[in-house]
Enzyme design. Sequence first.
Site, PDB file in Angstrom:
ATOM      1  N   PRO A  10       0.783  -1.231   0.000  1.00 52.80           N
ATOM      2  CA  PRO A  10       0.000   0.000   0.000  1.00 52.80           C
ATOM      3  C   PRO A  10       0.815   1.281   0.000  1.00 52.80           C
ATOM      4  O   PRO A  10       1.835   1.375   0.667  1.00 52.80           O
ATOM      5  CB  PRO A  10      -0.843  -0.104   1.280  1.00 52.80           C
ATOM      6  CG  PRO A  10      -0.198  -1.159   2.093  1.00 52.80           C
ATOM      7  CD  PRO A  10       0.489  -2.087   1.143  1.00 52.80           C
ATOM      8  N   ASN A  11       0.310   2.226  -0.773  1.00 59.02           N
ATOM      9  CA  ASN A  11       0.803   3.605  -0.882  1.00 59.02           C
ATOM     10  C   ASN A  11       2.051   3.749  -1.753  1.00 59.02           C
ATOM     11  O   ASN A  11       2.461   4.868  -2.064  1.00 59.02           O
ATOM     12  CB  ASN A  11       1.056   4.228   0.506  1.00 59.02           C
ATOM     13  CG  ASN A  11      -0.213   4.301   1.326  1.00 59.02           C
ATOM     14  OD1 ASN A  11      -1.211   4.837   0.858  1.00 59.02           O
ATOM     15  ND2 ASN A  11      -0.219   3.731   2.524  1.00 59.02           N
ATOM     16  N   ARG A  18       5.500  12.184  -2.538  1.00 55.04           N
ATOM     17  CA  ARG A  18       5.376  12.629  -1.141  1.00 55.04           C
ATOM     18  C   ARG A  18       6.599  12.173  -0.371  1.00 55.04           C
ATOM     19  O   ARG A  18       7.216  11.167  -0.722  1.00 55.04           O
ATOM     20  CB  ARG A  18       4.148  11.978  -0.489  1.00 55.04           C
ATOM     21  CG  ARG A  18       2.838  12.713  -0.723  1.00 55.04           C
ATOM     22  CD  ARG A  18       1.728  11.993   0.051  1.00 55.04           C
ATOM     23  NE  ARG A  18       2.175  11.551   1.357  1.00 55.04           N
ATOM     24  CZ  ARG A  18       1.810  10.413   1.965  1.00 55.04           C
ATOM     25  NH1 ARG A  18       0.974   9.595   1.365  1.00 55.04           N
ATOM     26  NH2 ARG A  18       2.251  10.106   3.148  1.00 55.04           N
ATOM     27  N   TYR A  23      11.591   8.637   1.126  1.00 58.91           N
ATOM     28  CA  TYR A  23      11.392   7.639   0.060  1.00 58.91           C
ATOM     29  C   TYR A  23      11.996   8.042  -1.282  1.00 58.91           C
ATOM     30  O   TYR A  23      11.904   7.282  -2.250  1.00 58.91           O
ATOM     31  CB  TYR A  23       9.893   7.355  -0.100  1.00 58.91           C
ATOM     32  CG  TYR A  23       9.267   6.813   1.167  1.00 58.91           C
ATOM     33  CD1 TYR A  23       9.610   5.548   1.649  1.00 58.91           C
ATOM     34  CD2 TYR A  23       8.358   7.573   1.901  1.00 58.91           C
ATOM     35  CE1 TYR A  23       9.057   5.057   2.815  1.00 58.91           C
ATOM     36  CE2 TYR A  23       7.797   7.078   3.068  1.00 58.91           C
ATOM     37  CZ  TYR A  23       8.149   5.829   3.522  1.00 58.91           C
ATOM     38  OH  TYR A  23       7.606   5.337   4.676  1.00 58.91           O
ATOM     39  N   ASN A  72       7.977  -5.730  -1.232  1.00 61.37           N
ATOM     40  CA  ASN A  72       7.934  -4.589  -0.320  1.00 61.37           C
ATOM     41  C   ASN A  72       6.492  -4.495   0.167  1.00 61.37           C
ATOM     42  O   ASN A  72       5.649  -3.891  -0.493  1.00 61.37           O
ATOM     43  CB  ASN A  72       8.350  -3.295  -1.018  1.00 61.37           C
ATOM     44  CG  ASN A  72       8.394  -2.129  -0.031  1.00 61.37           C
ATOM     45  OD1 ASN A  72       7.875  -2.230   1.082  1.00 61.37           O
ATOM     46  ND2 ASN A  72       9.002  -1.030  -0.438  1.00 61.37           N
ATOM     47  N   ALA A  75       3.095  -1.227   4.811  1.00 58.49           N
ATOM     48  CA  ALA A  75       2.522  -1.350   6.159  1.00 58.49           C
ATOM     49  C   ALA A  75       2.102  -2.785   6.502  1.00 58.49           C
ATOM     50  O   ALA A  75       2.085  -3.160   7.694  1.00 58.49           O
ATOM     51  CB  ALA A  75       1.339  -0.407   6.298  1.00 58.49           C
ATOM     52  N   ASP A  85       1.590 -16.144   6.320  1.00 56.45           N
ATOM     53  CA  ASP A  85       1.169 -17.527   6.042  1.00 56.45           C
ATOM     54  C   ASP A  85       1.274 -17.843   4.553  1.00 56.45           C
ATOM     55  O   ASP A  85       1.697 -18.944   4.181  1.00 56.45           O
ATOM     56  CB  ASP A  85      -0.273 -17.744   6.519  1.00 56.45           C
ATOM     57  CG  ASP A  85      -0.369 -17.855   8.035  1.00 56.45           C
ATOM     58  OD1 ASP A  85       0.671 -18.074   8.683  1.00 56.45           O
ATOM     59  OD2 ASP A  85      -1.484 -17.705   8.565  1.00 56.45           O
ATOM     60  N   GLU A  96      12.680  -9.713   1.269  1.00 61.24           N
ATOM     61  CA  GLU A  96      11.867  -8.628   1.850  1.00 61.24           C
ATOM     62  C   GLU A  96      12.632  -7.335   1.606  1.00 61.24           C
ATOM     63  O   GLU A  96      13.798  -7.208   1.977  1.00 61.24           O
ATOM     64  CB  GLU A  96      11.680  -8.858   3.350  1.00 61.24           C
ATOM     65  CG  GLU A  96      10.937  -7.715   4.031  1.00 61.24           C
ATOM     66  CD  GLU A  96      10.876  -7.876   5.553  1.00 61.24           C
ATOM     67  OE1 GLU A  96      11.214  -8.967   6.071  1.00 61.24           O
ATOM     68  OE2 GLU A  96      10.517  -6.879   6.212  1.00 61.24           O
ATOM     69  N   HIS A  98      12.758  -3.032   1.648  1.00 59.73           N
ATOM     70  CA  HIS A  98      12.249  -1.728   2.081  1.00 59.73           C
ATOM     71  C   HIS A  98      13.162  -0.626   1.565  1.00 59.73           C
ATOM     72  O   HIS A  98      14.394  -0.750   1.657  1.00 59.73           O
ATOM     73  CB  HIS A  98      12.175  -1.640   3.611  1.00 59.73           C
ATOM     74  CG  HIS A  98      11.292  -2.680   4.211  1.00 59.73           C
ATOM     75  ND1 HIS A  98       9.925  -2.575   4.214  1.00 59.73           N
ATOM     76  CD2 HIS A  98      11.582  -3.868   4.784  1.00 59.73           C
ATOM     77  CE1 HIS A  98       9.408  -3.646   4.780  1.00 59.73           C
ATOM     78  NE2 HIS A  98      10.389  -4.455   5.134  1.00 59.73           N
ATOM     79  N   ILE A  99      12.558   0.429   1.075  1.00 58.66           N
ATOM     80  CA  ILE A  99      13.322   1.571   0.570  1.00 58.66           C
ATOM     81  C   ILE A  99      14.106   2.215   1.709  1.00 58.66           C
ATOM     82  O   ILE A  99      15.290   2.512   1.584  1.00 58.66           O
ATOM     83  CB  ILE A  99      12.360   2.600  -0.070  1.00 58.66           C
ATOM     84  CG1 ILE A  99      11.703   1.975  -1.302  1.00 58.66           C
ATOM     85  CG2 ILE A  99      13.086   3.896  -0.417  1.00 58.66           C
ATOM     86  CD1 ILE A  99      10.491   2.749  -1.816  1.00 58.66           C
ATOM     87  N   SER A 100      13.422   2.412   2.838  1.00 59.71           N
ATOM     88  CA  SER A 100      14.057   3.022   4.010  1.00 59.71           C
ATOM     89  C   SER A 100      14.573   1.931   4.942  1.00 59.71           C
ATOM     90  O   SER A 100      14.172   0.768   4.835  1.00 59.71           O
ATOM     91  CB  SER A 100      13.032   3.895   4.750  1.00 59.71           C
ATOM     92  OG  SER A 100      11.940   3.104   5.202  1.00 59.71           O
ATOM     93  N   ARG A 105      13.863   3.734  12.154  1.00 58.62           N
ATOM     94  CA  ARG A 105      12.635   4.530  12.257  1.00 58.62           C
ATOM     95  C   ARG A 105      11.928   4.247  13.586  1.00 58.62           C
ATOM     96  O   ARG A 105      12.469   3.616  14.477  1.00 58.62           O
ATOM     97  CB  ARG A 105      11.767   4.230  11.039  1.00 58.62           C
ATOM     98  CG  ARG A 105      12.545   4.584   9.746  1.00 58.62           C
ATOM     99  CD  ARG A 105      11.721   4.461   8.522  1.00 58.62           C
ATOM    100  NE  ARG A 105      10.553   5.320   8.593  1.00 58.62           N
ATOM    101  CZ  ARG A 105       9.503   5.188   7.772  1.00 58.62           C
ATOM    102  NH1 ARG A 105       9.494   4.232   6.869  1.00 58.62           N
ATOM    103  NH2 ARG A 105       8.489   5.995   7.878  1.00 58.62           N
TER     104      ARG A 105
HETATM  105  O1  CA2 Z   1      10.732   1.837   3.263  1.00 55.67           O
HETATM  106  C1  CA2 Z   1       9.838   1.141   2.740  1.00 55.67           C
HETATM  107  O2  CA2 Z   1       9.919   0.701   1.610  1.00 55.67           O
HETATM  108  C2  CA2 Z   1       8.566   0.842   3.544  1.00 55.67           C
HETATM  109  O3  CA2 Z   1       8.145  -0.491   3.255  1.00 55.67           O
HETATM  110  C3  CA2 Z   1       7.517   1.832   3.121  1.00 55.67           C
HETATM  111  C4  CA2 Z   1       6.231   1.793   3.946  1.00 55.67           C
HETATM  112  C5  CA2 Z   1       6.491   1.796   5.423  1.00 55.67           C
HETATM  113  O4  CA2 Z   1       5.277   1.450   6.098  1.00 55.67           O
HETATM  114  C6  CA2 Z   1       7.553   0.800   5.805  1.00 55.67           C
HETATM  115  O5  CA2 Z   1       7.853   1.007   7.144  1.00 55.67           O
HETATM  116  C7  CA2 Z   1       8.826   0.953   5.017  1.00 55.67           C
HETATM  117  C8  CA2 Z   1       5.335   2.976   3.676  1.00 55.67           C
HETATM  118  C9  CA2 Z   1       5.082   3.278   2.253  1.00 55.67           C
HETATM  119  C10 CA2 Z   1       4.459   4.629   2.140  1.00 55.67           C
HETATM  120  O6  CA2 Z   1       4.502   4.994   0.802  1.00 55.67           O
HETATM  121  C11 CA2 Z   1       4.745   6.277   0.480  1.00 55.67           C
HETATM  122  C12 CA2 Z   1       4.901   6.536  -0.841  1.00 55.67           C
HETATM  123  C13 CA2 Z   1       5.176   7.801  -1.254  1.00 55.67           C
HETATM  124  C14 CA2 Z   1       5.309   8.799  -0.353  1.00 55.67           C
HETATM  125  C15 CA2 Z   1       5.126   8.535   0.979  1.00 55.67           C
HETATM  126  C16 CA2 Z   1       4.840   7.268   1.399  1.00 55.67           C
END
Ligand code: CA2
Length: 146
Positions: A10-11, A18, A23, A72, A75, A85, A96, A98-100, A105
């Site tokens: 998601p997102n 953003r 990110y 990735n 959330a 599962d 797995e 993650h960008i960050s 965090r």
């Molecule tokens: O760092 C990552 O890739 C995360 O999986 C990104 C998730 C966050 O919940 C994880 O802790 C780490 C959040 C993605 C939110 O996506 C956005 C996209 C554009 C701008 C802001 C947020």
Amino acid sequence: MKPIYVLNGPNLNRLGKREPEIYGTTTLAEIEAGCRDAAGDRPVEFRQTNSEERLIDWVHEAIDEGAGIIINPAAFTFTSLALLDALKMFKGPIIEFHISNIHRREPIYHRSYVSMTATTVMAGLGAEGYPLAVRAMETLIAREVR
Ligand code: CA2
């Protein structure tokens, strides 16, 4: 040749629009192009969804069709036993991603369910890490690692 599945939760469709300080400015379309480039002849199923149900359905598809999964889960990393599962059923390597760096965090981002079954965890490399994950996945597939 079986594809690598690159699944995004998601997102992540909002990437580049953003919170660039966390990110970056790269869009998901640019990340997809980088992954396809890194994969060479290997087919890539690159997908994003905001739906937990759809993400799990794609893991099921990868169980039947895929050589490896780079995921990735955003959330859902920290909330979804159903995703854990589903991933447990996959016989090949799982990265797995993650960008960050989730461990740098807030504490709510520290406990990943997905890490309990992932072969490897990559975090904190930025969007540029996706093609690196694709190359790493090729090595894991060649070594028949789970
Ligand atoms: O760092 C990552 O890739 C995360 O999986 C990104 C998730 C966050 O919940 C994880 O802790 C780490 C959040 C993605 C939110 O996506 C956005 C996209 C554009 C701008 C802001 C947020």
